[in-house]
Enzyme design. Structure first.
Site, PDB file in Angstrom:
ATOM      1  CB  SER A  91      -0.873   0.044   1.261  1.00  0.00           C
ATOM      2  OG  SER A  91      -1.728  -1.037   1.314  1.00  0.00           O
ATOM      3  CG  HIS A 112      -2.794  -1.162  -3.567  1.00  0.00           C
ATOM      4  ND1 HIS A 112      -3.704  -0.137  -3.422  1.00  0.00           N
ATOM      5  CD2 HIS A 112      -2.548  -1.610  -2.311  1.00  0.00           C
ATOM      6  CE1 HIS A 112      -3.977   0.037  -2.150  1.00  0.00           C
ATOM      7  NE2 HIS A 112      -3.292  -0.843  -1.450  1.00  0.00           N
TER       8      HIS A 112
END
Ligand SMILES: NC(=O)c1ccc[n+]([C@@H]2O[C@H](COP(=O)([O-])OP(=O)(O)OC[C@H]3O[C@@H](n4cnc5c(N)ncnc54)[C@H](O)[C@@H]3O)[C@@H](O)[C@H]2O)c1
Length: 293
Positions: free
Chosen positions: A122, A143
């Site tokens: 992240s 992601h």
């Protein structure tokens, strides 16, 4: 020439994100190997996964035959060697640069030179993670959003050395898996967290300043902007402790004061109010489950 992806490995598959990513891959028809260093965690994840697909059957989203086929494509292991014939390995291990670089080095020794490595980080730099591999040109950012098995968005990021052909193959795989990729630069927070972390902090500061109650702030955002979830409800879902970790990752690199953790957030975490997972954050919850169906 890059070969077609048939077998997918997921590292950290007993974790919050890895378990969901393994569901995405197996559901889309890929042979999927769930790898985690915690065997207990893997058996817990296997139970949650079976329960997830049972719920999908109960809700009429699939029949029992399809559920059984998906589960048959999914295997679990604590041995990294089992990833040797994976065409794509997605890592969702701890958000720690040392752990991720070490894992890539271990995967180098096990996987074929053709294997593509994807990181679900992240906050860390894809280029820096890729430096743990002797093949940084085969590393991409991928992601997923929480919970991965329900959320369609995948932010896809090339590192400085990523081969465009590798990025295109990873992108195609994401689409084949029924996900919706967007391309972002290798910058802290990519698109979503770069915008959300300061915005969510603004909402916390509004509560702290007594602008309105948490309920009214969320309601204003939902009604006016058409969001399904208000920022405070969202922080409860991702976890107040996770919001602090995101702030700590972003603030030193951006020096944006809006990205620094608000004092109220720190006090709430110190009091054990972590959001949905602890039963109370900005709101109270009877059911802390979020695996969904
Ligand atoms: N939780 C979120 O909301 C969220 C959302 C998007 C992306 N991410 C990212 O996903 C990654 C994982 O986050 P999480 O919240 O799922 O973490 P988590 O702590 O729930 O799970 C991590 C898992 O990795 C395993 N693990 C750690 N080191 C390992 C190793 N060397 N080999 C194999 N397994 C190992 C652990 O046993 C654990 O099961 C992080 O990079 C995080 O930034 C998290």
């Amino acid at each position: 020439m890059t070969k077609t992806i048939q077998t997918v490995g997921v590292c950290g598959a007993a974790g919050t994100m890895g378990a969901g990513i393994a569901i995405v891959a197996a559901r889309a028809g890929f042979r999927t190997i769930a790898f985690d260093k915690s065997p207990e965690g893997l058996s817990r994840a296997a139970q949650n996964t079976a329960a997830f697909f049972d719920k999908s059957v109960q809700r009429g989203k699939m029949d029992t035959r399809m559920r059984d086929q998906i589960l048959a494509r999914l295997s679990a292991t604590s041995e990294i060697d089992a990833l040797s014939d994976c065409d794509l390995v997605i890592e969702a291990v701890f958000e720690d640069i040392g752990v991720k670089k070490q894992l890539l080095a271990e995967l180098d020794a096990v996987c074929s030179p053709e294997t593509i490595f994807a990181s679900n980080t992240s906050t860390l730099s894809i280029t820096e993670i890729a430096s743990g591999s002797t093949r940084p040109e085969r590393v991409v950012g991928m992601h997923f959003c929480l919970p991965a098995q329900l959320m369609k968005l995948v932010e896809m990021t090339p590192g400085i050395l990523t081969d465009p052909g590798v990025f295109a193959t990873a992108w195609n795989w994401t689409e084949q898996s029924g996900q919706r990729p967007v391309r972002t630069q290798d910058k802290p927070g990519f698109i979503l967290n770069a915008l959300l972390v300061p915005f969510n902090n603004d909402a916390i500061r509004a509560v702290e300043a007594g602008v309105a109650s948490a309920d009214d702030i969320d309601r204003a955002i939902k009604v006016a902007l058409g969001y399904k979830m208000g920022p405070l409800e969202l922080i409860d879902l991702i976890g107040l402790d996770t919001q602090i970790r995101l702030c700590e990752a972003f603030y030193p690199t951006t020096l944006d004061p809006r990205a620094s953790a608000p004092p109220l957030l720190r006090r709430m975490v110190a009091a054990g109010l972590l959001g949905r997972k602890s039963g109370r954050g900005f709101f109270e919850y009877e059911n802390s489950a979020m695996f969904g169906a």
